[in-house]
Design a protein around this motif. Sequence first.
Motif, PDB file in Angstrom:
ATOM      1  N   TYR A 191       0.856  -1.177   0.000  1.00 47.28           N
ATOM      2  CA  TYR A 191       0.000   0.000   0.000  1.00 47.28           C
ATOM      3  C   TYR A 191       0.896   1.233   0.000  1.00 47.28           C
ATOM      4  O   TYR A 191       1.894   1.281   0.734  1.00 47.28           O
ATOM      5  CB  TYR A 191      -0.903   0.022   1.234  1.00 47.28           C
ATOM      6  N   GLY A 192       0.563   2.213  -0.827  1.00 43.89           N
ATOM      7  CA  GLY A 192       1.375   3.414  -0.888  1.00 43.89           C
ATOM      8  C   GLY A 192       0.818   4.399  -1.896  1.00 43.89           C
ATOM      9  O   GLY A 192      -0.326   4.283  -2.352  1.00 43.89           O
ATOM     10  N   ASP A 193       1.641   5.363  -2.270  1.00 39.33           N
ATOM     11  CA  ASP A 193       1.272   6.393  -3.240  1.00 39.33           C
ATOM     12  C   ASP A 193       2.384   6.454  -4.279  1.00 39.33           C
ATOM     13  O   ASP A 193       3.506   6.864  -3.964  1.00 39.33           O
ATOM     14  CB  ASP A 193       1.106   7.744  -2.540  1.00 39.33           C
ATOM     15  N   ILE A 194       2.106   6.030  -5.488  1.00 37.54           N
ATOM     16  CA  ILE A 194       3.130   5.937  -6.520  1.00 37.54           C
ATOM     17  C   ILE A 194       3.756   7.301  -6.819  1.00 37.54           C
ATOM     18  O   ILE A 194       4.956   7.388  -7.132  1.00 37.54           O
ATOM     19  CB  ILE A 194       2.556   5.299  -7.817  1.00 37.54           C
ATOM     20  N   ILE A 195       2.983   8.373  -6.702  1.00 34.54           N
ATOM     21  CA  ILE A 195       3.522   9.706  -6.984  1.00 34.54           C
ATOM     22  C   ILE A 195       4.488  10.139  -5.882  1.00 34.54           C
ATOM     23  O   ILE A 195       5.546  10.726  -6.161  1.00 34.54           O
ATOM     24  CB  ILE A 195       2.389  10.734  -7.154  1.00 34.54           C
ATOM     25  N   LYS A 196       4.177   9.834  -4.637  1.00 36.78           N
ATOM     26  CA  LYS A 196       5.107  10.156  -3.548  1.00 36.78           C
ATOM     27  C   LYS A 196       6.392   9.336  -3.667  1.00 36.78           C
ATOM     28  O   LYS A 196       7.479   9.815  -3.336  1.00 36.78           O
ATOM     29  CB  LYS A 196       4.434   9.902  -2.199  1.00 36.78           C
ATOM     30  N   VAL A 256       4.384  -3.919  -6.454  1.00 38.24           N
ATOM     31  CA  VAL A 256       3.144  -3.465  -7.088  1.00 38.24           C
ATOM     32  C   VAL A 256       2.418  -2.605  -6.069  1.00 38.24           C
ATOM     33  O   VAL A 256       2.091  -3.069  -4.973  1.00 38.24           O
ATOM     34  CB  VAL A 256       2.263  -4.655  -7.512  1.00 38.24           C
ATOM     35  N   VAL A 257       2.179  -1.350  -6.414  1.00 39.54           N
ATOM     36  CA  VAL A 257       1.671  -0.375  -5.459  1.00 39.54           C
ATOM     37  C   VAL A 257       0.167  -0.186  -5.591  1.00 39.54           C
ATOM     38  O   VAL A 257      -0.326   0.210  -6.653  1.00 39.54           O
ATOM     39  CB  VAL A 257       2.375   0.997  -5.642  1.00 39.54           C
ATOM     40  N   VAL A 258      -0.552  -0.482  -4.519  1.00 44.06           N
ATOM     41  CA  VAL A 258      -1.984  -0.214  -4.431  1.00 44.06           C
ATOM     42  C   VAL A 258      -2.153   1.085  -3.658  1.00 44.06           C
ATOM     43  O   VAL A 258      -1.618   1.226  -2.551  1.00 44.06           O
ATOM     44  CB  VAL A 258      -2.730  -1.359  -3.710  1.00 44.06           C
TER      45      VAL A 258
END
Length: 288
Positions: free
Chosen positions: A86-91, A273-275
């Motif tokens: 889990y995360g934020d791909i842009i960050k 793989v970032v959700v």
Amino acid sequence: MINFLKINLNYVAKIGLKIAGTLFSLLTLLLTFISWDDIGITSRCDRLLILVVILCIAVIIAIGFLFVKKCNVIWEQGTGKIKAIYGDIIKIAFPKKRKGEKIVVIPVNTCFDTIIGDGIVSAKTIHGKWIKNMNENGIDTARLDEIIEQNIHKQSLQPVGTHSKAEKPKGKQVHFSQGSVLPVEGSKGLTYYLLALSEFDENLNAQCSKENFVSCIQSLISFYDRNGQGNPIYLPLMGTGLSRVNLSQEESLSIIVNMLKLNRDKIHGEVSVVVFSKEKSLVSIHNI
């Protein structure tokens, strides 16, 4: 929160059973030295109540793990690893501090457009957010176009066609094949892999079929195998929004992870793989 728990019931049950097993083992070990009578528990009802309490404690601990754990290691061998996080791909793509060499995948259209709005690149997409952040980090649109053109030449990418002004009055006319990967160097140790995922139809709508989506992921994996140098790479969920692949979050995660597992012989670094964290109630990273 309720939906988050609902989609992770299997995980809670699995972890809860493991914890309960450990607690029951400890209880059995304790009872080899002292009896129920020694601690004043004589009735069957009291003993049954203790067993129920242990199960409840195990479930509570499992739920606690669920809320704390933001990573699921799906496969690991040698230097290769596949994770769902889990995360934020842009960050991740624009960190405040350098944290080593990283690769971040940015799904784009086959023209590698850099215009946000005007029916070209939506500001809501990862593509649009990436352009916006590049601009905010001192690389304006003109300079970004130069960088993209330089890298197209460096990678010897050959266009597959050219849209006419009538077909595509705004943005770039030259387009490349779906699955093309264009590396763009960023700051703080970042390299962006621009993955040409969606192409424009006659109505200027970006789209991609499920078959082409799978081919694009395969192309990305092969490119990473040849050029990634074992650096960690981060992939967002793709095909769920304006690319019109019409995948759910869960389907996108499943396809990407399965493609990675099928090509695990090409994985020589850490693949995440970032959700998006704010969408964790829609898809579980623990049930893969």
